[in-house]
Write an enzyme that holds these catalytic residues in place. Structure first.
Site, PDB file in Angstrom:
ATOM      1  N   SER A   1      38.943  54.043  61.217  1.00 43.38           N
ATOM      2  CA  SER A   1      37.573  54.324  61.631  1.00 43.38           C
ATOM      3  C   SER A   1      37.560  55.167  62.907  1.00 43.38           C
ATOM      4  CB  SER A   1      36.804  53.002  61.793  1.00 43.38           C
ATOM      5  OG  SER A   1      35.423  53.207  61.700  1.00 43.38           O
TER       6      SER A   1
ATOM      7  N   ASP B   1      35.358  52.645  55.059  1.00 45.76           N
ATOM      8  CA  ASP B   1      35.989  52.338  56.340  1.00 45.76           C
ATOM      9  C   ASP B   1      37.364  51.682  56.203  1.00 45.76           C
ATOM     10  OD1 ASP B   1      36.459  51.586  58.979  1.00 45.76           O
ATOM     11  OD2 ASP B   1      34.405  50.932  59.320  1.00 45.76           O
TER      12      ASP B   1
END
Length: 259
Positions: free
Chosen positions: A40, A152
């Site tokens: 991320s 993610d």
């Protein structure tokens, strides 16, 4: 000769700007970074640095950022944020390089939404890999690549210390942005609802990565929410402080390895 050092940068939204402060301290102390892995926001900052972006420039840019530069609202189907603005910024900061063109070997983690598999990128276009890694489920639209729906990296590997080991690191420095938590988080909007729900789930598997990390740097960034890009200066400073606190231990471990 010192160990091959891997730096594993964890997820955390705007709090991930603390990684810039960590890198500034490591660079000033002349601690060599041989491998970078990230999930991320950790993937984003790590990719910028691996591509050769100047840390002072990164810090100045971060302090000028606000949500309007990164968030492009869309009528929800796959996510609340389209992600095109963020993708464009990532392309700019990585100079649209491929993994093979980076100054430092990089590993980026994403997650296959359909089967839950951890997906690791070490080749191809860096910006596409990072765009997949920042796709917070329900917030940022997934990224479609090679017939996969990618989200993610933090869903499967929030602090990718294991990946750094897999890529050949002999000593791993991990940066955990969620190590310090407030007892009660203020919830103001749908973004906070989703992110806090994900963070609560991630806490249950916090210890997973620690056995792969030789040093854990723990910036105190819990007083802000993940969308608080306006607090960039604070996040960067907290990264610096946390890294400076760990610097003696890092140097001792490097010295011990070399003996």
């Amino acid at each position: 000769m010192g160990p091959k050092i891997g730096l594993a940068l964890g997820a955390g939204g705007a709090k991930g700007l603390a990684h810039i402060g960590v890198l500034q301290v490591l660079e000033k102390a002349q601690i060599p970074i041989d491998i970078i892995t990230g999930s991320s926001m950790g993937a984003a900052i790590g990719s910028f640095y691996a591509a050769g972006s100047n840390l002072d420039l990164m810090a100045k840019l971060a302090k000028e950022l606000n949500n309007s530069h990164l968030i492009d609202i869309v009528i929800p189907k796959w996510g609340l944020i389209k992600g095109k603005k963020a993708h464009a910024l990532i392309r700019l900061m990585t100079h649209n390089k491929s993994f093979e063109q980076l100054n430092i070997p990089l590993g980026v983690v994403a997650t296959d939404l359909q089967n839950g598999e951890r997906i690791v990128f070490k080749e191809g276009n860096v910006a596409n890999a990072v765009r997949a890694s920042i796709a917070v489920p329900g917030v940022v639209q997934p990224f479609w690549m090679d017939n996969r729906i990618l989200v993610d990296g933090a869903v499967t590997d929030r602090v990718p210390a294991q990946l750094a080991k897999e890529m050949g690191a002999e000593m791993v420095i991990a940066v955990d942005l969620q190590f310090h938590n407030k007892e009660k988080i203020e919830i103001n909007n749908i973004y906070d609802v989703i992110m806090q729900s994900i963070e609560l789930l991630e806490r249950q598997i916090r210890s997973y990565y620690t056995c792969y990390a030789d040093i854990i740097i723990k910036p105190r960034v819990c007083d802000y929410n993940w969308t608080d890009f306006e607090a960039a200066e604070h996040f960067i400073e907290m990264g610096k402080i946390a890294c400076e606190e760990a610097l003696d231990e890092i140097k001792e471990k490097i010295k011990a390895f070399s003996q």
